[in-house]
Design a protein around this motif. Structure first.
Motif, mmCIF file in Angstrom:
data_model
loop_
_atom_site.group_PDB
_atom_site.id
_atom_site.type_symbol
_atom_site.label_atom_id
_atom_site.label_comp_id
_atom_site.label_asym_id
_atom_site.label_seq_id
_atom_site.Cartn_x
_atom_site.Cartn_y
_atom_site.Cartn_z
ATOM 1 N N GLN A 155 35.060 27.569 46.094
ATOM 2 C CA GLN A 155 36.355 27.202 47.100
ATOM 3 C C GLN A 155 37.399 28.086 47.515
ATOM 4 N N ALA A 156 37.480 28.967 46.471
ATOM 5 C CA ALA A 156 38.680 30.111 46.549
ATOM 6 C C ALA A 156 37.940 31.469 47.252
ATOM 7 N N PRO A 157 38.767 31.862 48.119
ATOM 8 C CA PRO A 157 38.310 32.951 48.942
ATOM 9 C C PRO A 157 37.968 34.120 47.825
ATOM 10 N N ALA A 158 36.826 34.902 48.233
ATOM 11 C CA ALA A 158 36.278 35.928 47.399
ATOM 12 C C ALA A 158 37.515 36.801 46.746
ATOM 13 N N GLY A 159 37.439 37.034 45.645
ATOM 14 C CA GLY A 159 38.502 38.232 45.047
ATOM 15 C C GLY A 159 39.919 37.579 44.931
ATOM 16 N N TYR A 160 40.068 36.238 45.229
ATOM 17 C CA TYR A 160 41.392 35.655 45.244
ATOM 18 C C TYR A 160 42.206 35.921 43.780
ATOM 19 N N TYR A 161 41.065 35.625 42.675
ATOM 20 C CA TYR A 161 42.006 35.733 41.330
ATOM 21 C C TYR A 161 41.618 37.034 40.616
ATOM 22 N N ASN A 162 41.048 38.159 41.477
ATOM 23 C CA ASN A 162 40.559 39.447 40.572
ATOM 24 C C ASN A 162 41.770 40.000 40.004
ATOM 25 N N ALA A 163 43.050 39.844 40.256
ATOM 26 C CA ALA A 163 44.122 40.313 39.491
ATOM 27 C C ALA A 163 44.593 39.817 38.123
ATOM 28 N N ALA A 164 43.822 38.609 37.958
ATOM 29 C CA ALA A 164 43.834 37.956 36.569
ATOM 30 C C ALA A 164 42.683 38.288 35.780
ATOM 31 N N ASN A 165 41.632 38.923 36.155
ATOM 32 C CA ASN A 165 40.675 39.164 35.252
ATOM 33 C C ASN A 165 40.963 39.921 34.032
ATOM 34 N N GLY A 166 40.572 39.395 32.785
ATOM 35 C CA GLY A 166 40.608 40.015 31.553
ATOM 36 C C GLY A 166 42.034 39.787 31.140
ATOM 37 N N LEU A 167 42.799 38.918 31.447
ATOM 38 C CA LEU A 167 43.977 38.707 30.875
ATOM 39 C C LEU A 167 44.197 37.394 30.317
#
Length: 594
Positions: free
Chosen positions: A17-29
């Motif tokens: 339901q979230a836009p594609a890439g919405y949470y990319n900045a949180a990856n790996g943290l």
């Protein structure tokens, strides 16, 4: 009635339901770094639609589509999982308003109380943690933190409870929703301390929030919410609400979209709890004194989770425990030296080092004995309620009336909060020497003053501001029976009042109240509050020559000669709701019009 919703069916829907890439900045943290990344993500795009905009939002965000699916308001405080709901609300037509019982109306429940952030924007209108709930239950929940209830003092019709905490690390009053919505509450609070982590140091803790960005919550509350999050997984109703809130407000709750973020940031539980002690309180000073009291204030301590209380020691012994950074120690001996220091505590019971010690000598006693005459700590006021109305109660033999007041705010435990109204005592014997009271401006507004009136005559003023402060008015010196009023000079500032006391006075140099004589015991108004715009008086009335009706400010509203020639009642005309004074010759009696 609840429809069966399995987490496994919908877990895959959340991210979609979230836009594609919405949470990319949180990856790996993970940990604090992940929390900060999520805070940045959900701050971007957030549109503040205003407090009144919540009513519009609820028409799409808080509609029951998964339980009865009847288009009514989905209220987590009234929704029942077995059988019919006790009542239903139609969106837009059952908004509070006033309420007295469950089912009267629905309003806007801040899961994180708005008093903790002074009703400031954008927090005050953030739909992600503000639910449409029944007004009465919302009022009972007040600003208490969420936790496990041991002994309930109130239970709503769907089983939500208010009562003493059985959660480890906290022994105060808590509110507990039913199991179906515990995870919902946890994820709304996780959203709040993530979205607003940079502001937490300026918020009040409410015995739930931490003062630092990470972890953002007090340890005991964090452990409660982690357990609730894990035991009550994300439901389809939460997913739909998150999507509707995103459409309305432009940001999302990441803990609904990706529930695993919770344990990646905080872990499944805080092992061993909080072991770090608060910093030592600084700036301890004597802010005022009388012949039998000393007022103290100090600078707040800091803590990795949050300071919950300060212990005040006098001459090496514990004298008081308070949540604010000021207090007044009463019942002292005139012309006597006392020493004080303060110790800060957090929710886990960790204690700071002792503050520096200050000493002070009480003032010399009068040639007229002056002892503590009346003390009111407001612990017997009506149950916590955020609506404004006239409240009445009694304590230590004195009756009290507060107009346009609410009962859900605190200073040193319970306090009465007055808006466009006043706090008035019943008649108290033995006069008044000096008066001491603690005040604090709540929510938004500006500094101001209360007028202090004795028997209707102004004898001084009490200032208030955003920081709790204790003020003493000395040398009032009125003998006999007295009625004391604190009248708010503002029509909008909401001011909490706590720890009100005054000393007795019976000296020959006593001032006489200038407008109204003391109340006598020979007359009685019954019923009181009066009804049908008629005052019925009991007592020996045949010798009464004149009756006068006054406001508390001393303004004469009505004068009647020979008032009881034809009976024992007086027609009042159209008096509005409030407190008035009936003067019969030289005798005064207070009465209430509701």
């Amino acid at each position: 009635m609840k429809k069966i919703i399995l987490f496994s069916v919908f877990a895959g829907l959340a991210n979609a339901q979230a836009p594609a890439g919405y949470y990319n900045a949180a990856n790996g943290l993970s940990g604090a770094a992940l929390k900060t990344a999520l805070s940045d993500i959900i701050t971007n795009g957030h549109q503040d639609k205003g407090y009144s905009g919540l009513w519009t939002a609820y028409k799409t965000t808080d509609i029951d589509k998964d339980y009865e699916n009847d288009g009514s308001i989905l209220d987590i405080y009234s929704e029942k999982l077995v059988g019919a709901d006790p009542y239903n609300y139609t969106p837009g037509s059952n908004q509070c308003g006033t309420y007295s019982t469950e089912g009267n109306c629905y309003n806007r429940e801040h899961i994180v109380p708005q008093s903790l952030f002074n009703q400031s924007s954008p927090m005050v209108s953030d739909v992600h943690f503000i639910r449409a709930t029944d007004g009465k239950v919302n009022g009972m929940r007040s600003n208490y933190p969420f936790g496990k209830v041991g002994s309930a003092t109130f239970t709503s019709k769907n089983g939500s409870k208010l009562g003493s905490s059985s959660s480890s690390g906290y022994g105060g009053t808590v509110f507990e929703p039913i199991d179906e919505f515990k995870g919902d509450v946890a994820r709304m609070i996780f959203y709040f301390v993530t979205r607003y982590q940079s502001k937490l140091s300026s918020f009040s803790s409410g015995n739930m929030l931490g003062s630092s960005a990470f972890p953002g919550l007090q340890t005991w509350e964090l452990n409660v919410l982690l357990a609730w999050h894990n035991q009550d997984p994300v439901s389809q109703a939460e997913i739909k609400r998150n999507n509707a809130s995103y459409t309305f407000q432009g940001n999302r709750n990441p803990f609904i979209d990706n529930p695993s973020y919770v344990n990646q940031i905080w872990g499944s539980q805080q092992p061993g709890g909080d072991t770090q002690a608060p910093s030592t309180a600084t700036g301890l000073n004597v802010s005022g004194k009388t012949s039998n009291s000393i007022s103290l204030s100090w600078t707040a301590s800091t803590d990795n989770v949050g300071v919950t209380a300060y212990q005040v020691y006098m001459n090496g012994s514990l004298k008081a425990t308070v949540s604010s950074t000021s207090t007044t120690i009463s019942g002292l001996t005139p012309s006597t030296n006392y020493s004080f220091y303060v110790v800060a505590q957090d929710a886990a019971g960790n204690s700071s080092s002792n503050s520096s010690t200050v000493s002070a000598t009480t003032n010399a006693g009068s040639t007229t004995p002056s002892t503590e005459c009346t003390q009111e700590n407001f612990e017997t006021i009506p149950a916590a309620n955020s609506s404004y109305s006239t409240r009445t109660w009694s304590n230590n033999g004195i009756s009290w009336t507060a107009t346009d007041s609410r009962t859900d705010q605190t200073i040193n435990n319970k306090a009465i909060t007055v808006r466009n109204g006043s706090l008035t005592s019943g008649s108290s014997g033995n006069g008044i020497g000096s008066l001491t009271v603690t005040t604090q401006l709540k929510f938004s507004g500006s500094n101001g003053t209360f007028d202090v009136k004795v028997n209707g005559t102004t004898v001084g003023s009490i200032p208030y501001g955003t920081t709790a402060a204790t003020t003493t008015i000395n040398n009032i010196n009125i003998s006999g029976n007295v009625t004391v009023s604190l009248v708010n000079n503002s029509s909008s500032n909401r001011v909490a009042i706590d720890d009100l006391s005054w000393t007795c006075y019976s000296g020959s140099s006593a001032k006489q109240a200038q407008s109204l004589a003391p109340e006598a015991k020979s007359f009685k108004i019954s019923p009181n509050p009066v009804t049908n715009q008629e005052i019925v008086v009991k007592g020996d009335l045949q010798q009464v020559k004149k009756a006068e009706i006054y406001t508390l400010q001393g303004k004469v509203l009505q004068t009647i000669d020979q008032p009881f020639r034809n009976g024992n009642s007086i027609k009042t005309g159209n008096l509005g709701q409030g407190i008035y004074i009936l003067k019969l010759d030289q005798t005064t009696i207070q009465f209430l019009v509701k």
